[in-house]
Write an enzyme that holds these catalytic residues in place. Structure first.
Site, PDB file in Angstrom:
ATOM      1  N   SER A  81       0.913  -1.353  -0.022  1.00 22.46           N
ATOM      2  CA  SER A  81       0.049   0.102   0.010  1.00 22.46           C
ATOM      3  C   SER A  81       0.988   1.353  -0.056  1.00 22.46           C
ATOM      4  O   SER A  81       0.495   2.333  -0.646  1.00 22.46           O
ATOM      5  CB  SER A  81      -0.952  -0.043   1.324  1.00 22.46           C
ATOM      6  OG  SER A  81      -1.773  -0.890   1.023  1.00 22.46           O
ATOM      7  N   HIS A 128       0.998   4.521   4.607  1.00 22.49           N
ATOM      8  CA  HIS A 128       0.295   5.131   3.489  1.00 22.49           C
ATOM      9  C   HIS A 128       0.976   6.659   3.229  1.00 22.49           C
ATOM     10  O   HIS A 128       1.140   7.252   2.065  1.00 22.49           O
ATOM     11  CB  HIS A 128      -1.214   5.182   3.570  1.00 22.49           C
ATOM     12  CG  HIS A 128      -1.747   3.611   3.601  1.00 22.49           C
ATOM     13  ND1 HIS A 128      -2.933   3.537   3.855  1.00 22.49           N
ATOM     14  CD2 HIS A 128      -1.061   2.325   3.423  1.00 22.49           C
ATOM     15  CE1 HIS A 128      -3.330   2.241   3.755  1.00 22.49           C
ATOM     16  NE2 HIS A 128      -2.359   1.743   3.517  1.00 22.49           N
TER      17      HIS A 128
END
Length: 386
Positions: A138, A192
């Site tokens: 991610s 992230h």
């Protein structure tokens, strides 16, 4: 995300032909990365006997304590690991969608360096801000989003105002939505954020190959190839180091003392230092997991009968054998049920207290699990009556 070049780039027939060729080129790096993360996930399923959580540590997830001990390569290997079908499904689809566009825009070499750099930045910020273990691509994917946002801002003359507005609107909404979803429990928000920042930062120095109006420069091409080769070697080295560490985990590994109850440390035992809790202590229950997937369930009871505990826990056909552990009366048994192997030990060190240790492992690991269990029992110590 579609790019509409300005007339500055379109003026050259050669540049136009190269742009069309890049648009039509197969995004091989995207497909290769997708194949690698799928292959790694299948390997985790096989080694973990269907449970990838059991072997995340073995395959190189982000573990802060181990990174501090020198296993820096986990900042790289964690990029290629995933914790569930949903996890790899979402990231795989995102990589397919983003990679198809960003790779054609930046070129294969820049795209690969951007992906790995963003993933490392994500794991690094997670290491600094998020102590829990984590894994997944991610952070690298957020880096691709960050690069997609930066390039129309950094190079406004290379694309039309209409395309620039459309790209920024689309990617900003994607970023806001995904960062919002990252606030959900169990999702590593800092990875992230780190990937987004890392990808955006690197994009400040990367000219998109699709829109690059500059003539080919031999030294610039050599430098880019050298950086790409170095990134590939970094990934291979990280995987090799983790493989070396994983295969050397054996019975010679040093042990660390584990105190079952922090409020009243009346007994303790020792486990290999690579074992870690997979759940916080809840009452008297603790679960430790080994890199190979063995799970040690530890329970301490006060004012209860170990005989009643055995009767409630195990089928009638299981006949515990009496013995001693740390000089105290104990009952030991083993059980194989389907594809799962159990080693059980209940120790009664004092009339009003007993402890139970249960080692659970896949049947294929029965021999190793039994040897590990006996080794742990030899380290049990009782300090005082609770």
């Amino acid at each position: 995300m579609e790019v509409e070049p300005t007339s500055q780039v379109e003026a050259s027939p050669t540049a136009k032909a190269e742009r069309i060729a890049r648009l039509e080129a197969m995004p091989w790096v995207t497909y290769t990365l997708l194949g690698v993360i799928i292959a790694v996930y299948i390997a985790m399923l096989i080694v973990g006997h269907g449970n990838v959580d059991r072997v995340a540590l073995l395959f190189g997830d982000k573990e802060d304590d181990l990174i501090r001990q020198g296993q820096w390569w986990r900042l790289v290997t964690a990029i290629f690991l995933h914790g569930s079908w949903v996890h790899i499904g979402v990231n795989g689809l995102s990589l397919y969608w983003l990679g198809n566009q960003i790779e054609r825009l930046y070129g294969r070499r820049r795209f690969f360096v951007l992906f790995i750099f963003s993933g490392i930045c994500g794991n690094l910020l997670s290491f600094l801000k998020q102590p829990a273990p984590s894994l997944g691509a991610s952070g690298a994917l957020f880096g691709l989003i960050g690069a997609g946002i930066i390039f129309p801002i950094r190079y406004p003359k290379l694309i039309s105002p209409k395309a620039r507005k459309a790209i920024l609107t689309q990617l900003i909404w994607i970023t806001v939505l995904n960062l919002g979803l990252s606030l959900a429990p169990g999702i590593d928000l800092w990875a992230h954020v780190g990937g987004l920042i890392g990808g955006g930062f690197l994009a400040l120095f990367l000219m998109p190959a699709l829109l690059d109006p500059r003539p080919v420069n031999l030294w610039r091409e050599r430098a880019l190839s050298l950086i790409t080769a170095g990134t590939v070697l970094l990934c291979l080295l990280s995987g090799g180091l983790e493989w070396r560490v994983a295969t050397k985990l054996s019975q010679r590994e040093s042990l660390v003392t584990y105190v079952s109850s922090s409020n009243n440390p009346w007994w303790s035992f020792r486990v290999p230092k690579s074992w870690r809790p997979i759940a916080l202590q809840q009452g008297s229950e603790t679960v430790l997991v080994s890199p190979q997937g063995e799970q040690l369930l530890v329970t301490e009871r006060l004012g209860a009968s170990p005989v009643q505990d055995f009767m409630a826990l195990w089928p009638q056909q299981v006949q515990p054998q009496s013995g001693q552990v740390a000089g105290k009366p104990a009952w030991l048994a083993f059980l194989q049920s389907g594809s799962t192997y159990f080693d059980i030990c209940v120790i009664q060190p004092y009339p009003t207290a007993f402890v139970r240790l249960v080692l659970v492992a896949p049947s294929a690991m029965a021999s190793k699990a039994h040897a590990d269990f006996l080794r742990i029992l030899k380290t049990v110590e009782f300090h005082h009556q609770p």
